[in-house]
Scaffold this motif. Structure first.
Motif, PDB file in Angstrom:
ATOM      1  N   HIS A  54       0.836  -1.206   0.000  1.00  0.00           N
ATOM      2  CA  HIS A  54       0.000   0.000   0.000  1.00  0.00           C
ATOM      3  C   HIS A  54       0.870   1.255   0.000  1.00  0.00           C
ATOM      4  N   LEU A  55       1.935   1.230   0.779  1.00  0.00           N
ATOM      5  CA  LEU A  55       2.814   2.402   0.829  1.00  0.00           C
ATOM      6  C   LEU A  55       3.606   2.574  -0.464  1.00  0.00           C
ATOM      7  N   LEU A  56       3.914   1.478  -1.135  1.00  0.00           N
ATOM      8  CA  LEU A  56       4.613   1.587  -2.417  1.00  0.00           C
ATOM      9  C   LEU A  56       3.697   2.132  -3.510  1.00  0.00           C
ATOM     10  N   LEU A  57       2.410   1.847  -3.393  1.00  0.00           N
ATOM     11  CA  LEU A  57       1.444   2.342  -4.371  1.00  0.00           C
ATOM     12  C   LEU A  57       1.011   3.778  -4.104  1.00  0.00           C
ATOM     13  N   ASN A  58       1.179   4.228  -2.879  1.00  0.00           N
ATOM     14  CA  ASN A  58       0.789   5.574  -2.467  1.00  0.00           C
ATOM     15  C   ASN A  58       2.013   6.266  -1.890  1.00  0.00           C
ATOM     16  N   GLU A  59       2.134   7.540  -2.144  1.00  0.00           N
ATOM     17  CA  GLU A  59       3.318   8.258  -1.670  1.00  0.00           C
ATOM     18  C   GLU A  59       3.469   8.175  -0.152  1.00  0.00           C
ATOM     19  N   GLN A  60       2.356   8.281   0.551  1.00  0.00           N
ATOM     20  CA  GLN A  60       2.348   8.146   2.008  1.00  0.00           C
ATOM     21  C   GLN A  60       0.933   7.829   2.458  1.00  0.00           C
ATOM     22  N   LYS A 103      -6.259  14.059  12.126  1.00  0.00           N
ATOM     23  CA  LYS A 103      -4.811  14.183  12.172  1.00  0.00           C
ATOM     24  C   LYS A 103      -4.188  12.850  12.549  1.00  0.00           C
ATOM     25  N   GLY A 104      -3.091  12.501  11.906  1.00  0.00           N
ATOM     26  CA  GLY A 104      -2.387  11.269  12.202  1.00  0.00           C
ATOM     27  C   GLY A 104      -0.986  11.296  11.625  1.00  0.00           C
ATOM     28  N   ILE A 105      -0.164  10.387  12.075  1.00  0.00           N
ATOM     29  CA  ILE A 105       1.192  10.284  11.555  1.00  0.00           C
ATOM     30  C   ILE A 105       1.128   9.552  10.221  1.00  0.00           C
ATOM     31  N   SER A 106       1.825  10.072   9.253  1.00  0.00           N
ATOM     32  CA  SER A 106       1.886   9.423   7.945  1.00  0.00           C
ATOM     33  C   SER A 106       3.168   8.613   7.846  1.00  0.00           C
ATOM     34  N   TYR A 107       3.121   7.616   7.014  1.00  0.00           N
ATOM     35  CA  TYR A 107       4.271   6.745   6.783  1.00  0.00           C
ATOM     36  C   TYR A 107       4.531   6.675   5.297  1.00  0.00           C
ATOM     37  N   ARG A 108       5.786   6.441   4.936  1.00  0.00           N
ATOM     38  CA  ARG A 108       6.117   6.250   3.534  1.00  0.00           C
ATOM     39  C   ARG A 108       7.181   5.168   3.421  1.00  0.00           C
ATOM     40  N   ALA A 109       7.138   4.495   2.278  1.00  0.00           N
ATOM     41  CA  ALA A 109       8.093   3.419   2.011  1.00  0.00           C
ATOM     42  C   ALA A 109       9.437   4.010   1.611  1.00  0.00           C
ATOM     43  N   GLN A 110      10.478   3.349   2.036  1.00  0.00           N
ATOM     44  CA  GLN A 110      11.833   3.689   1.613  1.00  0.00           C
ATOM     45  C   GLN A 110      12.129   2.828   0.384  1.00  0.00           C
ATOM     46  N   VAL A 111      11.700   3.321  -0.772  1.00  0.00           N
ATOM     47  CA  VAL A 111      11.724   2.538  -2.005  1.00  0.00           C
ATOM     48  C   VAL A 111      13.132   2.035  -2.330  1.00  0.00           C
ATOM     49  N   THR A 112      14.129   2.872  -2.167  1.00  0.00           N
ATOM     50  CA  THR A 112      15.507   2.476  -2.476  1.00  0.00           C
ATOM     51  C   THR A 112      15.944   1.298  -1.606  1.00  0.00           C
ATOM     52  N   LYS A 113      15.616   1.349  -0.327  1.00  0.00           N
ATOM     53  CA  LYS A 113      15.972   0.261   0.597  1.00  0.00           C
ATOM     54  C   LYS A 113      15.233  -1.027   0.239  1.00  0.00           C
ATOM     55  N   VAL A 114      13.948  -0.916  -0.096  1.00  0.00           N
ATOM     56  CA  VAL A 114      13.157  -2.091  -0.470  1.00  0.00           C
ATOM     57  C   VAL A 114      13.738  -2.726  -1.732  1.00  0.00           C
ATOM     58  N   ARG A 115      14.051  -1.903  -2.729  1.00  0.00           N
ATOM     59  CA  ARG A 115      14.624  -2.427  -3.974  1.00  0.00           C
ATOM     60  C   ARG A 115      15.975  -3.092  -3.730  1.00  0.00           C
ATOM     61  N   ALA A 116      16.816  -2.470  -2.935  1.00  0.00           N
ATOM     62  CA  ALA A 116      18.145  -3.041  -2.653  1.00  0.00           C
ATOM     63  C   ALA A 116      18.015  -4.388  -1.937  1.00  0.00           C
ATOM     64  N   ALA A 117      17.099  -4.474  -0.984  1.00  0.00           N
ATOM     65  CA  ALA A 117      16.897  -5.731  -0.262  1.00  0.00           C
ATOM     66  C   ALA A 117      16.334  -6.800  -1.192  1.00  0.00           C
ATOM     67  N   ALA A 118      15.392  -6.418  -2.050  1.00  0.00           N
ATOM     68  CA  ALA A 118      14.815  -7.370  -3.005  1.00  0.00           C
ATOM     69  C   ALA A 118      15.879  -7.847  -3.990  1.00  0.00           C
ATOM     70  N   ASP A 119      16.714  -6.946  -4.462  1.00  0.00           N
ATOM     71  CA  ASP A 119      17.800  -7.332  -5.372  1.00  0.00           C
ATOM     72  C   ASP A 119      18.778  -8.277  -4.685  1.00  0.00           C
ATOM     73  N   SER A 120      19.104  -7.988  -3.438  1.00  0.00           N
ATOM     74  CA  SER A 120      20.012  -8.846  -2.679  1.00  0.00           C
ATOM     75  C   SER A 120      19.431 -10.245  -2.520  1.00  0.00           C
TER      76      SER A 120
END
Length: 133
Positions: A54-60, A103-120
């Motif tokens: 969900h976070l990868l599909l949405n900015e946050q 009001k709430g805290i938003s979260y976002r994916a660290q796309v670079t980290k996810v890609r690096a881990a998936a590649d590894s």
């Protein structure tokens, strides 16, 4: 009087498919890189996968937005977020207002980290495929 409680519990556990032993700690192969281990932990948890997707599909997104989108319980989303933050796949952003103005805290994916881990993980899991690229 003889206490058969322990035997009854063992029989019940066996009937339910338990072997009566403590769960084993999962170990990883020695040749698996740390990033691949983190990715393996990520993909073995359905809730973590749904939240991260969900976070990868949405900015946050806020926790509530993730609950609504995934159908997961608030406690499940909260646990998944904690784990994903702990592994560096997600970060919290500043407080924001969701679509309903709450009001709430938003979260976002660290796309670079996810890609690096998936590649590894892919390089570890498919060694011959990676050599033939």
């Amino acid at each position: 009087m003889v206490d058969n409680t322990s035997d009854e519990r063992t029989a019940l556990a066996t009937a339910l498919g338990h072997n009566g032993k403590m769960p084993q700690f999962v170990t990883f192969p020695r040749d698996m890189p740390d990033a691949a281990r983190e990715y393996q932990k990520l993909i073995t948890g359905q809730a973590r996968v749904f939240v991260l997707r969900h976070l990868l599909l949405n900015e946050q997104a806020t926790s509530k937005e993730m609950e609504d989108a995934t159908g997961l319980a608030s406690t499940t989303v909260a646990k998944a977020i904690r784990e994903l933050i702990g592994w560096g796949f997600v970060e919290s952003t500043s407080s924001s207002r969701d679509r309903r103005g709450q009001k709430g805290i938003s979260y976002r994916a660290q796309v670079t980290k996810v890609r690096a881990a998936a590649d590894s993980w892919n390089q570890w899991f498919f060694p011959r495929l990676e050599q033939n690229r």
